[in-house]
Design a protein around this motif. Structure first.
Motif, short mmCIF file in Angstrom:
data_model
loop_
_atom_site.label_atom_id
_atom_site.label_comp_id
_atom_site.label_asym_id
_atom_site.label_seq_id
_atom_site.Cartn_x
_atom_site.Cartn_y
_atom_site.Cartn_z
N ALA A 98 0.83 -1.21 0.00
CA ALA A 98 0.00 0.00 0.00
C ALA A 98 0.87 1.26 0.00
O ALA A 98 0.58 2.23 -0.70
CB ALA A 98 -0.93 -0.01 1.22
N THR A 99 1.95 1.23 0.78
CA THR A 99 2.86 2.39 0.82
C THR A 99 3.50 2.63 -0.54
O THR A 99 3.60 3.77 -1.01
CB THR A 99 3.95 2.16 1.88
OG1 THR A 99 3.32 1.95 3.16
CG2 THR A 99 4.87 3.37 1.98
N GLU A 128 2.30 1.78 -3.42
CA GLU A 128 1.28 2.25 -4.36
C GLU A 128 0.99 3.73 -4.14
O GLU A 128 0.83 4.49 -5.10
CB GLU A 128 0.00 1.44 -4.16
CG GLU A 128 -1.10 1.78 -5.15
CD GLU A 128 -2.31 0.90 -5.01
OE1 GLU A 128 -3.30 1.13 -5.72
OE2 GLU A 128 -2.26 -0.04 -4.17
N VAL A 129 0.94 4.16 -2.87
CA VAL A 129 0.71 5.57 -2.57
C VAL A 129 1.84 6.44 -3.12
O VAL A 129 1.62 7.49 -3.72
CB VAL A 129 0.55 5.78 -1.05
CG1 VAL A 129 0.58 7.27 -0.70
CG2 VAL A 129 -0.74 5.16 -0.56
N LEU A 130 3.08 6.00 -2.93
CA LEU A 130 4.23 6.75 -3.44
C LEU A 130 4.19 6.84 -4.96
O LEU A 130 4.50 7.89 -5.55
CB LEU A 130 5.53 6.10 -2.98
CG LEU A 130 5.81 6.16 -1.47
CD1 LEU A 130 7.08 5.39 -1.14
CD2 LEU A 130 5.92 7.59 -0.99
N ASP A 131 3.81 5.75 -5.62
CA ASP A 131 3.72 5.76 -7.08
C ASP A 131 2.63 6.72 -7.56
O ASP A 131 2.83 7.47 -8.53
CB ASP A 131 3.43 4.34 -7.58
CG ASP A 131 3.36 4.27 -9.09
OD1 ASP A 131 4.38 4.54 -9.75
OD2 ASP A 131 2.27 3.97 -9.62
N LEU A 132 1.48 6.73 -6.88
CA LEU A 132 0.40 7.64 -7.25
C LEU A 132 0.81 9.09 -7.03
O LEU A 132 0.48 9.98 -7.85
CB LEU A 132 -0.86 7.31 -6.45
CG LEU A 132 -1.54 5.98 -6.78
CD1 LEU A 132 -2.69 5.72 -5.83
CD2 LEU A 132 -2.02 5.95 -8.22
N GLN A 133 1.52 9.35 -5.93
CA GLN A 133 2.00 10.72 -5.69
C GLN A 133 2.97 11.16 -6.78
O GLN A 133 2.94 12.30 -7.23
CB GLN A 133 2.67 10.79 -4.32
CG GLN A 133 1.70 10.68 -3.14
CD GLN A 133 2.40 10.70 -1.81
OE1 GLN A 133 3.63 10.52 -1.73
NE2 GLN A 133 1.66 10.91 -0.74
N ASP A 134 3.84 10.26 -7.21
CA ASP A 134 4.79 10.59 -8.28
C ASP A 134 4.04 10.86 -9.59
O ASP A 134 4.36 11.83 -10.30
CB ASP A 134 5.77 9.44 -8.46
CG ASP A 134 6.80 9.74 -9.53
OD1 ASP A 134 7.65 10.62 -9.30
OD2 ASP A 134 6.76 9.09 -10.59
N GLN A 135 3.05 10.05 -9.90
CA GLN A 135 2.26 10.28 -11.12
C GLN A 135 1.52 11.61 -11.06
O GLN A 135 1.45 12.34 -12.05
CB GLN A 135 1.27 9.13 -11.32
CG GLN A 135 1.91 7.79 -11.62
CD GLN A 135 0.89 6.71 -11.89
OE1 GLN A 135 -0.25 7.00 -12.25
NE2 GLN A 135 1.27 5.46 -11.69
#
Length: 221
Positions: free
Chosen positions: A76-77, A79-86
């Motif tokens: 989950a962490t 995935e959150v970091l990836d979404l923030q980068d996107q």
């Protein structure tokens, strides 16, 4: 015979008698309850302190459940970091698009203004011959009546709306950027090259010279 009968048989265990009376018959005082020893885990009773019970399903499942929860949290962490980068990349792209659009609008407005000015200057250049005839008629005193009113209105409109002005006069210092010398003479008393005669006036629209003034000049010897 009597002695043999009183001998206990082999394998016979002497019974143990527990005195559970609350009052000590000898002292007459109340007895403290005896502490009961907890059966050890070897006897099938409760486990010793610090010893995990054998065969406990909850204990057996605790370790795998904790590991799965840690893995799920890590996923989950990530995935959150990836979404923030996107999201950050999309914001940067949107910002660049907005800047390009703003620059395009500014360039379009500037180009439109330049094109309007260029169009007005083209019209003014096409009317230079008419303006020359008006000026010649004025110099010869032929600019009178209704024709004079029309000429003045034309010159006024070109000056106000398109900044078209006539220039060139006797006595001006010669400037090759705005004058074209068609005749030249020398003067021993002259201190600089000056215009002695305006053969054809010049016109400018704003800062742009539509036609240089054609003049005769005189310079020092």
């Amino acid at each position: 015979m009597t002695a043999d009968n009183d001998r206990p048989e082999e394998g016979y265990e002497k019974p143990v008698v527990h005195d559970r009376r609350r009052i000590d018959p000898e002292t007459g005082k109340v007895r403290e309850p005896a502490s009961q020893e907890a059966p050890s885990s070897a006897d099938g009773g409760a486990p010793a302190p610090g010893e995990a019970p054998l065969g406990d399903p909850a204990t057996a499942e605790a370790a795998p459940a904790s590991s799965e929860a840690s893995d799920e949290l890590a996923r989950a962490t990530a995935e959150v970091l990836d979404l923030q980068d996107q999201l950050a990349r999309r914001k940067a792209e949107l910002y660049n698009v907005q800047q390009e659009y703003n620059n395009y609008v500014r360039r379009s407005k500037a180009d439109a203004a330049a094109q309007r000015q260029a169009g007005a200057q083209d019209v003014a250049e096409a009317l230079l011959g008419v303006l020359d005839e008006i000026e010649l008629a004025r110099q010869h005193g032929d600019l009178t009546g209704p024709f004079a009113a029309i000429a003045e209105k034309l010159e006024g409109t070109l000056a106000q709306r398109f900044e078209v002005v006539r220039y060139g006069a006797v006595g001006e210092e010669f400037d090759p950027a705005v004058h074209e010398a068609l005749m030249h003479s020398t003067d021993p008393e002259a201190t600089a090259t000056t215009v002695t005669q305006v053969l054809q006036p010049g016109y400018r629209a704003g800062e742009r010279v539509l036609r240089a003034a054609r003049v005769a000049v005189s310079s020092p010897e």
